[in-house]
Design an enzyme around this catalytic site. Structure first.
Site, PDB file in Angstrom:
ATOM      1  N   TYR A 196     -42.768  28.915 -30.218  1.00  0.00           N
ATOM      2  CA  TYR A 196     -42.476  28.820 -28.780  1.00  0.00           C
ATOM      3  C   TYR A 196     -41.716  27.548 -28.424  1.00  0.00           C
ATOM      4  CZ  TYR A 196     -45.652  32.721 -27.704  1.00  0.00           C
ATOM      5  OH  TYR A 196     -46.264  33.946 -27.612  1.00  0.00           O
ATOM      6  N   LYS A 253     -51.900  30.048 -41.442  1.00  0.00           N
ATOM      7  CA  LYS A 253     -51.310  30.888 -42.486  1.00  0.00           C
ATOM      8  C   LYS A 253     -50.763  29.942 -43.556  1.00  0.00           C
ATOM      9  CE  LYS A 253     -49.831  34.898 -44.066  1.00  0.00           C
ATOM     10  NZ  LYS A 253     -50.720  35.958 -44.566  1.00  0.00           N
ATOM     11  N   ASP A 301     -54.525  36.597 -40.967  1.00  0.00           N
ATOM     12  CA  ASP A 301     -54.651  38.050 -41.197  1.00  0.00           C
ATOM     13  C   ASP A 301     -56.111  38.427 -41.420  1.00  0.00           C
ATOM     14  OD1 ASP A 301     -54.469  36.572 -43.550  1.00  0.00           O
ATOM     15  OD2 ASP A 301     -53.123  37.959 -44.597  1.00  0.00           O
ATOM     16  N   ASP A 332     -51.774  33.563 -29.260  1.00  0.00           N
ATOM     17  CA  ASP A 332     -51.348  34.591 -28.301  1.00  0.00           C
ATOM     18  C   ASP A 332     -51.886  35.955 -28.730  1.00  0.00           C
ATOM     19  OD1 ASP A 332     -49.874  35.862 -26.217  1.00  0.00           O
ATOM     20  OD2 ASP A 332     -48.339  36.411 -27.687  1.00  0.00           O
ATOM     21  N   ASP A 390     -55.574  38.424 -27.259  1.00  0.00           N
ATOM     22  CA  ASP A 390     -55.567  39.782 -26.680  1.00  0.00           C
ATOM     23  C   ASP A 390     -56.524  40.699 -27.443  1.00  0.00           C
ATOM     24  OD1 ASP A 390     -53.474  38.894 -24.990  1.00  0.00           O
ATOM     25  OD2 ASP A 390     -52.516  40.867 -25.021  1.00  0.00           O
TER      26      ASP A 390
HETATM   27  C1  IPM Z   1     -49.476  34.877 -22.642  1.00  0.00           C
HETATM   28  C2  IPM Z   1     -48.181  35.656 -22.610  1.00  0.00           C
HETATM   29  C3  IPM Z   1     -47.007  34.700 -22.768  1.00  0.00           C
HETATM   30  C4  IPM Z   1     -47.091  34.069 -24.146  1.00  0.00           C
HETATM   31  C5  IPM Z   1     -45.604  35.314 -22.584  1.00  0.00           C
HETATM   32  C6  IPM Z   1     -45.509  36.219 -21.417  1.00  0.00           C
HETATM   33  C7  IPM Z   1     -44.594  34.217 -22.496  1.00  0.00           C
HETATM   34  O1  IPM Z   1     -48.177  36.642 -23.562  1.00  0.00           O
HETATM   35  O2  IPM Z   1     -49.657  33.971 -21.813  1.00  0.00           O
HETATM   36  O3  IPM Z   1     -50.338  35.189 -23.462  1.00  0.00           O
HETATM   37  O4  IPM Z   1     -46.574  34.634 -25.114  1.00  0.00           O
HETATM   38  O5  IPM Z   1     -47.696  33.023 -24.256  1.00  0.00           O
HETATM   39 MN    MN Z   2     -50.113  36.958 -24.517  1.00  0.00          MN
END
Ligand code: IPM
Ligand code: MN
Ligand code: NAD
Length: 356
Positions: free
Chosen positions: A139, A186, A218, A242, A246
């Site tokens: 990033y 990793k 992984d 990231d 999720d």
């Molecule tokens: C998050 C989102 C962001 C990221 C994107 C939308 C830039 O997925 O905040 O988790 O990848 O960090």
């Molecule tokens: Mn995200």
């Protein structure tokens, strides 16, 4: 009376719907506790890009910089060029040097019925804090495309960047009486991960009472659903954090349940649910606002040093989940609530708790 300026960025899709419920909670806090919040809108995102050709106008960034904290919804509109809306988030994270992305993931007892895991894998519960590095790695925004043939992003980590996030993670673990910290990398293939791991072990020397472990990303994705009860503080790089967060969010019932703080300790920080603009459900008043309300909780805890208010927000949410649910976490025996109804019910519960 403690006066605080909160900048507000609602964004796109479900962003405005969930942020409105976060504002409701802030209003309850200011009515019952010695706090006065002034809200200042800082427009950003895809709709703003369509109008002004940039997703985070300088004026919005100025409003954010001059506030005490930012409450952010989500950005992104299908069909726009990739990244133009999302870039607003990166500009805020980089512009304010918000190097910590704090992402707690806790399974409430009331939501055990929505956890996709069998009881034996839930064990004695899920309560993990992911600490994601938030300014470096893939990033760092260094890369490009050469003649439509070669595309690259540089995964770059600095010693300074690794040290500050890993130190923050150990201090977080210590502050929260965690006995173990897990570093996810990793290092078996990536050079930045090898440096990360070395620094993790250097810093760990200063914390002999905290058990430490390294896990490859992984395998970690597998361990996370196989023994989520085994993790407390987990520190990891930007991209891995990231993705893992999720996955973890669904273990507690829904992506809509997960909150985050983009933090630079002592400076203006940004609080947002971890989910996106959810175009598939936008405008229907059905999105789960709890990720955003828990982000307000994190704001109270991390930016305003109000652990008691933070606790009461969480208690009010747990109490509400026994009575009603948004569709993403629905239970046939309980009322199905809209976004607004969920926000109202949590507000009512919070009022009663703060009045005491
Ligand atoms: C998050 C989102 C962001 C990221 C994107 C939308 C830039 O997925 O905040 O988790 O990848 O960090
Ligand atoms: Mn995200
Ligand atoms: P998403 O997080 O928006 O949605 C994924 C799934 O989760 C969808 O089915 C959605 O309906 C569901 N969901 C998300 N939030 C929910 C909530 N509060 N309540 C109930 N269900 C919820 O991810 P996506 O669909 O991959 O991305 C949509 C857009 O959002 C893209 O433009 C993406 O770049 C952007 N995005 C923005 C952010 C952010 O603003 N922080 C984060 C991730 C993605």
């Amino acid at each position: 009376m403690k006066k605080k300026i909160i900048s507000i960025c609602k964004g796109d899709g479900v962003g405005p719907e969930v942020v409105d419920e976060g504002i409701k909670i802030l209003n309850v806090i200011s009515r019952y506790i010695d706090f006065e919040f002034e809200f200042k809108e800082a427009p950003a995102g895809g709709a703003v890009w369509k109008k002004h050709g940039e997703s985070l106008p300088e004026k919005s960034l100025e409003i954010i910089k001059n506030s005490d904290a930012l409450l952010f919804g989500a950005v992104g509109i299908p069909g726009l060029p990739q990244g133009v809306a999302e870039y607003a988030i990166l500009r805020i994270r980089h512009g304010l040097d918000l190097y910590v992305n704090l992402r707690p993931v806790k399974l409430y007892d009331a939501l055990r019925d929505r956890c996709p895991l069998k009881d034996e894998y839930i064990g004695n519960g899920i309560d993990i804090t992911f600490i994601r590095e938030n300014t470096e790695g893939l990033y760092a925004n260094i890369g490009g495309i050469l003649k439509d043939e070669v595309a690259q992003n540089l995964m770059i980590y600095t010693r300074h960047g690794c040290e500050r996030i890993i130190k923050y993670a150990f201090e977080y673990a210590k502050r929260n009486n965690h006995t173990k910290i897990t570093s996810v990398d990793k290092a078996n293939i990536l050079i930045p991960s090898q440096m990360w791991r070395k620094i993790f072990h250097e810093i760990s020397q200063e914390y002999p009472d905290i058990q430490k472990e390294d896990v490859y990303v992984d395998a970690f994705c597998q361990w996370l659903i196989r023994k989520p009860y085994a993790y407390q503080t987990v520190v990891t790089g930007n991209m891995f954090g990231d993705i893992i967060s999720d996955e973890a969010a669904f273990l507690i019932g829904s992506l809509g349940m997960a909150s985050s703080g983009n933090i630079n300790p002592g400076k203006v920080s940004m609080y947002e649910p971890i989910h996106g603009s959810a175009p598939d459900i936008a405008g229907k008043n059905i999105a789960n606002p709890i990720g955003t309300i828990l982000s307000v909780k994190l704001m109270m805890q991390e930016s305003f040093n109000q652990p008691k208010i933070a606790n009461e927000i969480e208690n009010a949410i747990e109490e509400t989940l026994i009575e009603g649910r948004t569709v993403d976490i629905k239970n046939p025996d309980l009322n199905t609530l809209s976004t607004k109804e969920m926000g109202n019910l949590i507000s009512e519960k919070l009022k009663i708790r703060l009045k005491k």
